[in-house]
Scaffold this active site. Structure first.
Site, PDB file in Angstrom:
ATOM      1  N   PRO A   1      -2.722 -12.121  41.193  1.00  0.00           N
ATOM      2  CA  PRO A   1      -3.335 -11.101  42.059  1.00  0.00           C
ATOM      3  C   PRO A   1      -3.671  -9.816  41.294  1.00  0.00           C
ATOM      4  O   PRO A   1      -2.851  -9.306  40.548  1.00  0.00           O
ATOM      5  CB  PRO A   1      -2.257 -10.831  43.109  1.00  0.00           C
ATOM      6  CG  PRO A   1      -1.303 -11.973  43.013  1.00  0.00           C
ATOM      7  CD  PRO A   1      -1.366 -12.454  41.603  1.00  0.00           C
ATOM      8  N   GLU A   2      -4.896  -9.319  41.491  1.00  0.00           N
ATOM      9  CA  GLU A   2      -5.337  -8.066  40.902  1.00  0.00           C
ATOM     10  C   GLU A   2      -5.792  -7.128  42.027  1.00  0.00           C
ATOM     11  O   GLU A   2      -5.670  -7.475  43.195  1.00  0.00           O
ATOM     12  CB  GLU A   2      -6.468  -8.328  39.904  1.00  0.00           C
ATOM     13  CG  GLU A   2      -6.010  -9.253  38.775  1.00  0.00           C
ATOM     14  CD  GLU A   2      -7.043  -9.415  37.672  1.00  0.00           C
ATOM     15  OE1 GLU A   2      -8.036  -8.672  37.656  1.00  0.00           O
ATOM     16  OE2 GLU A   2      -6.836 -10.293  36.826  1.00  0.00           O
TER      17      GLU A   2
END
Ligand SMILES: [Zn+2]
Length: 273
Positions: free
Chosen positions: A2-3
């Site tokens: 996840p970014e």
């Protein structure tokens, strides 16, 4: 992994369920995810509290409660929050659950899923050190070109590694860095100090555009469609969407990187303006 765009989507979903709701039950028995806290402290800090706000900075989520205390969540490699029915059974990767009574009186439940358990859940009276150390968030704060150029000029680290430094810009990981460098036509291995002002400007615009594009794709589509939206990330061996040259794979700062040898220029400082 996840970014910024993923964590922003998670924030919006959590906000819808949680703001104004009162926590009835909070449970986690996963000491790895709770480090350095404990299952007992987790429940004690949350139960009975009303959620005032759900915020985000970089890859961190911050849930602020009515007594001022906070729950911080970092999704690590594989973490995700889902909103489910209150009686929904526990899933194998479920590490925490928070049951709430919403403002409209309806019960809801959010679950923290994390197969690989690199994520974190931290309850604290105040902001934690990790939150305070984060640099500007490109989505919340915009990108200050002058500040970014200064950060780049001070170091000779590969530009891609510096982009992923959370104190330079918060929220950028391997995917955003790879995509933005392709969009800006900059070779990821270029020493950061060799970038010209116009290259820094192009990179800042590319980061902003990539975040906007991924937020739209992520917010409306399923995960498969989102994967397809990448131009170079994870596409080594495929043709570059811009020039057709085969996308190369290399390692920069210990991380796998995809780039186009033809349309991404290795900046050496020779053209510095
Ligand atoms: Zn190309």
């Amino acid at each position: 992994m996840p970014e910024l765009p993923d964590v922003e989507i998670a924030r919006r979903r959590l906000k819808k369920t949680l703001v104004g709701a009162t926590i009835r039950r909070a449970h986690s028995d996963d000491r790895r995810v709770l480090r350095p806290g404990s299952p007992r402290a987790f429940g004690r800090a949350l139960v009975g509290r009303t959620v005032r706000d759900v915020g985000r900075r970089g890859k961190w989520l911050r849930i602020v409660l009515d007594d001022g205390s906070r729950l911080f969540s970092h999704l690590g490699m594989s973490g995700w929050w889902v909103a489910v029915e209150i009686d929904s059974p526990r899933r194998p990767s479920e590490r925490a659950r928070i049951d709430v009574a919403r403002k409209n009186g309806r019960a809801a439940s959010i679950r923290y899923l994390d197969g690989r358990r690199f994520g974190r859940l931290i309850v604290a009276r105040d902001d934690i050190e990790e939150w305070g150390a984060l640099g500007p968030d490109p989505f919340l704060d915009g990108i200050d070109r002058t500040r970014l150029a200064k950060s780049f000029a001070r170091r000779r680290t590969a530009v891609k590694s510096l982009l992923m430094d959370q104190e330079v810009l918060a929220g950028i990981g391997n995917i955003l860095a790879t995509e933005a460098l392709w969009r800006a036509r900059i070779d990821p291995r270029s020493p950061s100090s060799s970038l010209s002002r116009s290259e820094v400007g192009a990179l800042a615009r590319a980061i902003e555009a990539t975040i906007r594009q991924e937020l739209v794709a992520r917010g409306s589509a399923d995960e498969d469609a989102w994967e397809d939206a990448f131009s170079v990330y994870g596409r080594a061996g495929a043709p570059c969407p811009r020039c057709g040259t085969t996308i190369q794979r290399t390692i920069v700062g210990g991380r796998t990187t995809a780039f186009c040898r033809r349309c991404q220029t290795l900046s050496t400082g020779a053209r510095r303006s």
